[in-house]
Structure formats: C-alpha cells, structure tokens
Design a protein around this motif. Sequence first.
Motif, short mmCIF file in Angstrom:
data_model
loop_
_atom_site.label_atom_id
_atom_site.label_comp_id
_atom_site.label_asym_id
_atom_site.label_seq_id
_atom_site.Cartn_x
_atom_site.Cartn_y
_atom_site.Cartn_z
N GLY A 30 -7.83 2.10 4.85
CA GLY A 30 -8.88 2.85 4.18
C GLY A 30 -8.60 3.19 2.73
N THR A 31 -7.42 2.83 2.24
CA THR A 31 -7.05 3.13 0.86
C THR A 31 -7.51 2.01 -0.08
N PRO A 65 0.53 -1.15 -7.18
CA PRO A 65 -0.84 -0.64 -7.09
C PRO A 65 -0.87 0.87 -7.06
N GLU A 66 -2.00 1.43 -7.43
CA GLU A 66 -2.20 2.86 -7.33
C GLU A 66 -3.41 3.12 -6.44
N ALA A 67 -3.32 4.16 -5.62
CA ALA A 67 -4.45 4.51 -4.76
C ALA A 67 -5.57 5.09 -5.61
N VAL A 68 -6.80 4.75 -5.25
CA VAL A 68 -7.97 5.21 -5.99
C VAL A 68 -8.69 6.26 -5.15
N PRO A 69 -8.51 7.55 -5.45
CA PRO A 69 -9.17 8.58 -4.64
C PRO A 69 -10.66 8.67 -4.91
N CYS A 96 0.85 -1.19 0.00
CA CYS A 96 0.00 0.00 0.00
C CYS A 96 0.88 1.24 0.00
N PRO A 97 0.71 2.15 -0.96
CA PRO A 97 1.55 3.36 -0.99
C PRO A 97 1.23 4.33 0.15
N ALA A 98 0.08 4.16 0.81
CA ALA A 98 -0.29 5.08 1.88
C ALA A 98 0.29 4.67 3.23
N CYS A 99 0.22 3.36 3.57
CA CYS A 99 0.66 2.92 4.90
C CYS A 99 1.80 1.91 4.85
N GLY A 100 2.12 1.39 3.67
CA GLY A 100 3.20 0.44 3.53
C GLY A 100 2.82 -0.99 3.84
N GLN A 112 -11.94 -4.69 -12.72
CA GLN A 112 -10.56 -4.30 -12.46
C GLN A 112 -10.10 -4.85 -11.12
N PRO A 113 -8.93 -5.54 -11.06
CA PRO A 113 -8.44 -6.05 -9.76
C PRO A 113 -8.20 -4.91 -8.77
N GLU A 114 -8.74 -5.06 -7.57
CA GLU A 114 -8.61 -4.05 -6.53
C GLU A 114 -8.46 -4.72 -5.17
N VAL A 115 -7.83 -3.99 -4.25
CA VAL A 115 -7.65 -4.47 -2.88
C VAL A 115 -8.06 -3.34 -1.94
N ASP A 116 -8.86 -3.67 -0.93
CA ASP A 116 -9.19 -2.72 0.13
C ASP A 116 -8.18 -2.86 1.25
N CYS A 117 -7.34 -1.85 1.43
CA CYS A 117 -6.36 -1.87 2.52
C CYS A 117 -7.06 -1.48 3.83
N PRO A 118 -6.70 -2.10 4.96
CA PRO A 118 -7.30 -1.73 6.25
C PRO A 118 -7.12 -0.27 6.62
#
Length: 244
Positions: free
Chosen positions: A79-80, A43-47, A11-15, A71-77
């Motif tokens: 919130g990203t 991955p890229e964050a989806v705002p 995750c680019p936001a929290c690692g 589209q493949p996506e992952v929900d990071c805990p």
Amino acid sequence: MGAEQEVTVDCPACGRRHHYAPRAYACACGAPVAPPLTAEARPEAVPRRSWTDEWVVVRCAACGRDGHWPQPEVDCPCGTMLRIPVRLPGHPVPRDWPPHDWSPRPSHIPLPRTAAAPRPAFRPLTIRTARDAVTAAGLYLRWLGYHGVVAAEQRPESGIDLRGPEVVAQVDPTTTRTPLRAVECVWLYGMQDAAVGVLFSLAGYADDARARADELGVPLFVMDLTGTPQPVNAPADDLLSSEV
C-alpha cells in the motif's frame, strides 16, 4: 531506454524488493527520453500526492531540450507509494514549479474553428478490439473537425494513440477506470504540441482523474462497444458544441 536503466529498490515500509525501469516518453524531437536513475537510488514513501512533486525536468540527450516528465514511482503491494529519486548531472531535481509556466490555462487551446455548415450524423465503428477503439476515436476526432489525425501503428511509449496538427489523444480500452496519470500526461503532451489533449475511455474515469481534467480543461469521453463517444465533462461538451 529500458532494461539498461533498471534499478532495484526496497520498500522502506515492508522491505519488499522491486525491480524498476523508468518509462520512456517521446521528446518533441522524436527521441525517447527516460528519467536517469542510479543503482543506489533509494525510494521515499509518498504520504500525500502533490502536483508539484509529480514531475521532474529531464534533458534529452539527442537535442538538449529540457522537458517535464512524470516522476518515477512504484506502487508497493503493502500500500505504500514509492517515489524514486532522479539523478540529473548538472541539474538539481526541481521541486518548485517551474522554470517555465506550466500552470493550467483557463482558456481552451485550440478548439476547432467554427463554420456555417452543420455536422452530419456521426457514423460509429463497432468496437471488438483495442485497435477498434483507437480507430473509432480517430473517426470521432475527424468528425469533430480535426483534420490530419493519424493513429500510431503500435502504441508508443508516450501513450498518445492519435495525433493531428491541433490535437493529441489517448484511448484507454481497458476494463478499469482511467487513472489520474493519464489525464496529466495527455495534458502535458497537448501543451508541448500547442494542441488540445483529449481522452477516450471504455470504462470511465477515476474520481481524481475527473477532477483533474476539469481543472486542466481536458475533454473526457466514454465509449461503449457501439463506438459512439459521449462527453462526460464540460470541456468535452465545449468540444462537441464547436461546429466545424
């Protein structure tokens, strides 16, 4: 196309590190198809979610047919929402709709044809298990006039629990509200099969799922434990009022 496709993404936001394997869907030829990923996928964050970015074109290795898949996506805990790029040899990842016209159709396709004889009263099936929910939904579709509706013995990767010559349906027996993705997937499979896509839920629908279903003309029903579906949007009302 599961474990061998697994990739590790940070995750680019929290690692936080995630292990992800794309979900496979059934091609029209019957072969499972999953978006191909690579080990170096970043991955890229989806705002903000966008309909045009929710789908990618993937070619079936078995028949060569191009299809549109989620589209493949992952929900990071944290919130990203993480969108995972798809690597398509010989095909750039499409971001503009579409090579085909997949826009929502204003008309319903196809509803059961009307006939003179009124329907008898629906005889519900009490729901005690998830399988009972699927069986009850199948009984209801046949009561509406869709012949040849059969249930999958085990839930397929596509999530489509019921199929008939003119209808496909998904049944959500969980205790959480049915999400937007379920509406879009059942609509997509309906478009591919030239059939009407229908959703049944025990817990109701998320607000964005209700709004998307209205836009796409997807009939939504809720079921209680007596096994009696109730329409919750205008397309479902239309389906119910069409005599067979």
